[in-house]
Design a protein around this motif. Structure first.
Motif, PDB file in Angstrom:
ATOM      1  N   TRP A  75       0.809  -1.231   0.000  1.00 25.08           N
ATOM      2  CA  TRP A  75       0.000   0.000   0.000  1.00 25.08           C
ATOM      3  C   TRP A  75       0.833   1.266   0.000  1.00 25.08           C
ATOM      4  CZ3 TRP A  75      -0.472   3.705   3.997  1.00 25.08           C
ATOM      5  CH2 TRP A  75      -1.504   4.635   3.835  1.00 25.08           C
ATOM      6  N   LEU A  76       1.925   1.268   0.761  1.00 27.47           N
ATOM      7  CA  LEU A  76       2.670   2.503   1.004  1.00 27.47           C
ATOM      8  C   LEU A  76       3.381   3.082  -0.219  1.00 27.47           C
ATOM      9  CD1 LEU A  76       3.211   4.456   3.295  1.00 27.47           C
ATOM     10  CD2 LEU A  76       5.226   3.126   3.910  1.00 27.47           C
ATOM     11  N   PRO A  77       4.130   2.307  -1.013  1.00 29.82           N
ATOM     12  CA  PRO A  77       4.908   2.914  -2.112  1.00 29.82           C
ATOM     13  C   PRO A  77       4.112   3.807  -3.062  1.00 29.82           C
ATOM     14  CG  PRO A  77       5.634   0.670  -1.755  1.00 29.82           C
ATOM     15  CD  PRO A  77       4.413   0.851  -0.899  1.00 29.82           C
ATOM     16  N   VAL A  80       3.063   7.268  -1.316  1.00 29.48           N
ATOM     17  CA  VAL A  80       4.089   8.282  -1.039  1.00 29.48           C
ATOM     18  C   VAL A  80       4.958   8.592  -2.255  1.00 29.48           C
ATOM     19  CG1 VAL A  80       4.161   7.600   1.384  1.00 29.48           C
ATOM     20  CG2 VAL A  80       5.795   6.590  -0.220  1.00 29.48           C
ATOM     21  N   ARG A  81       4.618   8.011  -3.400  1.00 27.05           N
ATOM     22  CA  ARG A  81       5.488   8.111  -4.588  1.00 27.05           C
ATOM     23  C   ARG A  81       5.863   9.556  -4.920  1.00 27.05           C
ATOM     24  NH1 ARG A  81       2.218   5.909  -8.387  1.00 27.05           N
ATOM     25  NH2 ARG A  81       2.955   3.804  -7.893  1.00 27.05           N
ATOM     26  N   ASP A  82       4.906  10.464  -4.905  1.00 26.00           N
ATOM     27  CA  ASP A  82       5.156  11.840  -5.337  1.00 26.00           C
ATOM     28  C   ASP A  82       5.358  12.800  -4.172  1.00 26.00           C
ATOM     29  OD1 ASP A  82       4.845  11.097  -8.035  1.00 26.00           O
ATOM     30  OD2 ASP A  82       2.663  11.275  -7.883  1.00 26.00           O
ATOM     31  N   LEU A  83       5.554  12.274  -2.976  1.00 22.34           N
ATOM     32  CA  LEU A  83       5.728  13.119  -1.802  1.00 22.34           C
ATOM     33  C   LEU A  83       7.211  13.390  -1.553  1.00 22.34           C
ATOM     34  CD1 LEU A  83       3.115  11.460   0.588  1.00 22.34           C
ATOM     35  CD2 LEU A  83       2.787  13.386  -0.964  1.00 22.34           C
ATOM     36  N   LYS A  88       7.445  11.301   3.246  1.00 19.80           N
ATOM     37  CA  LYS A  88       7.525   9.842   3.189  1.00 19.80           C
ATOM     38  C   LYS A  88       7.953   9.293   4.549  1.00 19.80           C
ATOM     39  CE  LYS A  88       8.778   9.565  -1.723  1.00 19.80           C
ATOM     40  NZ  LYS A  88       9.856   9.206  -2.679  1.00 19.80           N
ATOM     41  N   ARG A  89       8.937   9.934   5.129  1.00 16.95           N
ATOM     42  CA  ARG A  89       9.425   9.503   6.445  1.00 16.95           C
ATOM     43  C   ARG A  89       8.313   9.621   7.488  1.00 16.95           C
ATOM     44  NH1 ARG A  89      14.086   9.914   9.747  1.00 16.95           N
ATOM     45  NH2 ARG A  89      13.471   9.002  11.733  1.00 16.95           N
ATOM     46  N   ASN A  90       7.497  10.667   7.405  1.00 20.00           N
ATOM     47  CA  ASN A  90       6.402  10.849   8.350  1.00 20.00           C
ATOM     48  C   ASN A  90       5.392   9.706   8.256  1.00 20.00           C
ATOM     49  OD1 ASN A  90       7.482  13.208   9.310  1.00 20.00           O
ATOM     50  ND2 ASN A  90       6.254  14.540   8.017  1.00 20.00           N
ATOM     51  N   TYR A  91       5.101   9.264   7.031  1.00 19.97           N
ATOM     52  CA  TYR A  91       4.189   8.132   6.840  1.00 19.97           C
ATOM     53  C   TYR A  91       4.769   6.875   7.493  1.00 19.97           C
ATOM     54  CZ  TYR A  91       0.542   9.868   3.678  1.00 19.97           C
ATOM     55  OH  TYR A  91      -0.550  10.505   3.145  1.00 19.97           O
ATOM     56  N   GLU A  92       6.040   6.624   7.232  1.00 20.25           N
ATOM     57  CA  GLU A  92       6.684   5.422   7.769  1.00 20.25           C
ATOM     58  C   GLU A  92       6.740   5.465   9.290  1.00 20.25           C
ATOM     59  OE1 GLU A  92      10.370   5.649   5.765  1.00 20.25           O
ATOM     60  OE2 GLU A  92       9.576   4.967   3.836  1.00 20.25           O
ATOM     61  N   ASP A  93       7.068   6.641   9.847  1.00 20.11           N
ATOM     62  CA  ASP A  93       7.132   6.775  11.299  1.00 20.11           C
ATOM     63  C   ASP A  93       5.762   6.561  11.936  1.00 20.11           C
ATOM     64  OD1 ASP A  93       9.806   7.256  11.194  1.00 20.11           O
ATOM     65  OD2 ASP A  93       9.663   9.426  11.457  1.00 20.11           O
ATOM     66  N   ALA A  94       4.722   7.096  11.298  1.00 23.62           N
ATOM     67  CA  ALA A  94       3.370   6.982  11.848  1.00 23.62           C
ATOM     68  C   ALA A  94       2.897   5.530  11.861  1.00 23.62           C
ATOM     69  CB  ALA A  94       2.404   7.848  11.052  1.00 23.62           C
ATOM     70  N   LEU A  95       3.285   4.764  10.852  1.00 28.33           N
ATOM     71  CA  LEU A  95       2.836   3.378  10.756  1.00 28.33           C
ATOM     72  C   LEU A  95       3.704   2.405  11.550  1.00 28.33           C
ATOM     73  CD1 LEU A  95       1.901   3.295   6.977  1.00 28.33           C
ATOM     74  CD2 LEU A  95       0.320   3.041   8.898  1.00 28.33           C
ATOM     75  N   ARG A  96       4.853   2.883  12.034  1.00 30.69           N
ATOM     76  CA  ARG A  96       5.775   1.978  12.732  1.00 30.69           C
ATOM     77  C   ARG A  96       5.134   1.319  13.967  1.00 30.69           C
ATOM     78  NH1 ARG A  96       9.804   5.053  12.709  1.00 30.69           N
ATOM     79  NH2 ARG A  96      10.856   4.141  10.919  1.00 30.69           N
ATOM     80  N   PRO A  97       4.403   2.057  14.829  1.00 26.78           N
ATOM     81  CA  PRO A  97       3.769   1.387  15.979  1.00 26.78           C
ATOM     82  C   PRO A  97       2.754   0.328  15.549  1.00 26.78           C
ATOM     83  CG  PRO A  97       3.852   3.758  16.321  1.00 26.78           C
ATOM     84  CD  PRO A  97       4.228   3.523  14.893  1.00 26.78           C
ATOM     85  N   ALA A  98       2.005   0.602  14.489  1.00 27.45           N
ATOM     86  CA  ALA A  98       1.023  -0.373  14.007  1.00 27.45           C
ATOM     87  C   ALA A  98       1.722  -1.634  13.493  1.00 27.45           C
ATOM     88  CB  ALA A  98       0.172   0.248  12.904  1.00 27.45           C
TER      89      ALA A  98
END
Length: 424
Positions: A75-77, A80-83, A88-98
């Motif tokens: 789902w992620l790539p 965040v492709r055009d971000l 992109k890092r913010n998305y990854e950090d937010a999903l890390r706990p999940a």
């Protein structure tokens, strides 16, 4: 309709089983089937009826062992492709706990209770960095994780991978935004009185001009237009005359063009354009700031001459848009005595050192940006100009996030009301 068969087990028990088609494998196109077994004929008939009805309506979800981790990797790539790298890092950090708590679970097995327990864990002991490990995260961080997880599961639901999105049933936690510290005009003047003696005096002024840290560190000398400041004044017969800076008939202010930012992404130095097209802007400077910038330029020239071959003439310490730069000619404004561009974290640490020397209230470096925009608003500069100055895309965003009133400003309200209440 699939036939229900009676099955006799070795222990003598009787069970009821049927097989249904669940579509075809995405990769091979091979026909897929799923076997269902129940203790009673009634249960088997009810489940078969449900599957048949959902298949006819196109809402049937084929059983799958796809885990949350595996799905997020799909789902992620594209999301965040055009971000930008930071986003992109913010998305990854937010999903890390999940990922940490639920990543191993099958996507179809995740329940509302699982998401609630994730939220509770984050609030009580979910911190892993940016503070004491094992303590709770802020409501803002928790809500950001919930938002990203909800978005991912909503896509999974739309793709027919899950029956429903359990995260939509979970409420956001209450969150009071941290009050951003800003300085008064007097504190700014007190800080600059000390900063004037610093080698990077010009840089501190640019930070108090409302520039982001990455914009100050990404400024290059070719992006400085000295304007009339570089012309010989008629009164004092010299260039770089602060006294006559803005008195000429054909006055042109010194300007700086914001075209690059130098930032940290995953502990790597990255040089990239501003985060939006609004960030590309040209700002005029006042006489004192132009003079400070000129003094730094002169000092760097002397340092380069003194250092000789030891002075840096190329910079390979950063990435440009994710690509390694090969011996790029240096033109950075904010460098050390040997021409090396300063590290962003060092710059923030130096800000704190100068602040302590000045004896003013504690604010983080980004608070200088909030201070600049707040003081501009207090000086009656139109919000449309402040927003454009800051490089924002929206006037409302500037007002709600960056313009702050202080307690001592409230007397202006009482003065205004007093004038209104006066009898004619």
């Amino acid at each position: 309709m699939a036939e229900i068969k009676k099955v006799y087990l070795k222990n003598g028990r009787t069970r009821y089983r049927f097989v249904v088609d669940t579509g075809r494998a995405p990769e091979s196109g091979k026909r897929l089937q799923k076997t269902f077994t129940f203790d009673t004929l009634k249960e088997a008939r009810a489940e078969r009826a449900r599957i048949t009805a959902e298949t006819a309506q196109g809402t049937y979800v084929r059983p799958s062992k796809l885990t949350l981790d595996e799905y997020l990797n799909q789902w992620l790539p594209p999301v965040v492709r055009d971000l930008t790298e930071n986003t992109k890092r913010n998305y990854e950090d937010a999903l890390r706990p999940a990922r940490q708590r639920l990543g191993h679970k099958a996507l179809q097995d995740i329940s509302k209770d699982d998401v609630e327990k994730l939220i509770e864990w984050m609030l009580t002991s979910g911190r892993r960095r940016g503070g004491k490990p094992g303590t709770g995260l802020s409501g803002r961080s928790v809500n950001l994780t919930l938002d990203r997880l909800t978005a991912a599961l909503e896509t999974a639901h739309a793709e027919g991978k899950i029956v429903r999105n359990p995260a939509t049933l979970v409420k956001h936690v209450k969150h009071e935004p941290t009050k951003r510290g800003v300085w008064s005009k007097e504190e700014v003047q007190k800080f600059l009185a000390i900063a004037t003696k610093e080698r990077l005096h010009a840089a501190w002024r640019l930070s108090l001009y409302g520039l982001r840290r990455g914009e100050v560190l990404g400024l290059e000398w070719p992006l400085v237009d000295w304007g009339s400041f570089a012309e010989q004044c008629r009164t004092h017969r010299e260039k770089w005359c602060v006294q006559c800076y803005s008195k000429g008939k054909n006055y042109r202010p010194t300007t700086i063009s914001i075209e690059k930012t130098r930032v940290l992404v995953e502990y790597r130095l990255v040089v990239k354009p501003p985060k939006s097209k609004n960030g590309l802007r040209t700002l005029p400077l006042d006489a004192e700031t132009a003079a400070a910038l000129r003094a730094l330029w002169v000092r760097q020239a002397a340092e380069k001459l003194e250092a000789g071959p030891a002075y840096a003439t190329a910079d390979t310490s950063y990435l440009w848009e994710g690509e390694r730069v090969a011996d790029a000619e240096t033109g950075w404004v904010v460098v050390d005595e040997l021409g090396e561009p300063v590290h962003p974290e060092w710059y923030s640490d130096e800000w704190e050192r100068v602040r302590k020397r000045a004896g003013v209230s504690k604010i983080v470096l980004h608070g200088a940006r909030h201070t600049a925009l707040s003081l501009m608003e207090k000086a009656k500069v139109p919000i449309s100009i402040i927003s454009k100055w800051a490089g924002h895309y929206d006037v409302k965003f500037t007002y709600t996030q960056y313009v702050h009133a202080q307690d001592e400003d409230l007397h202006e309200g009482s003065t205004a009301l007093g004038e209104l209440f006066k009898a004619n």
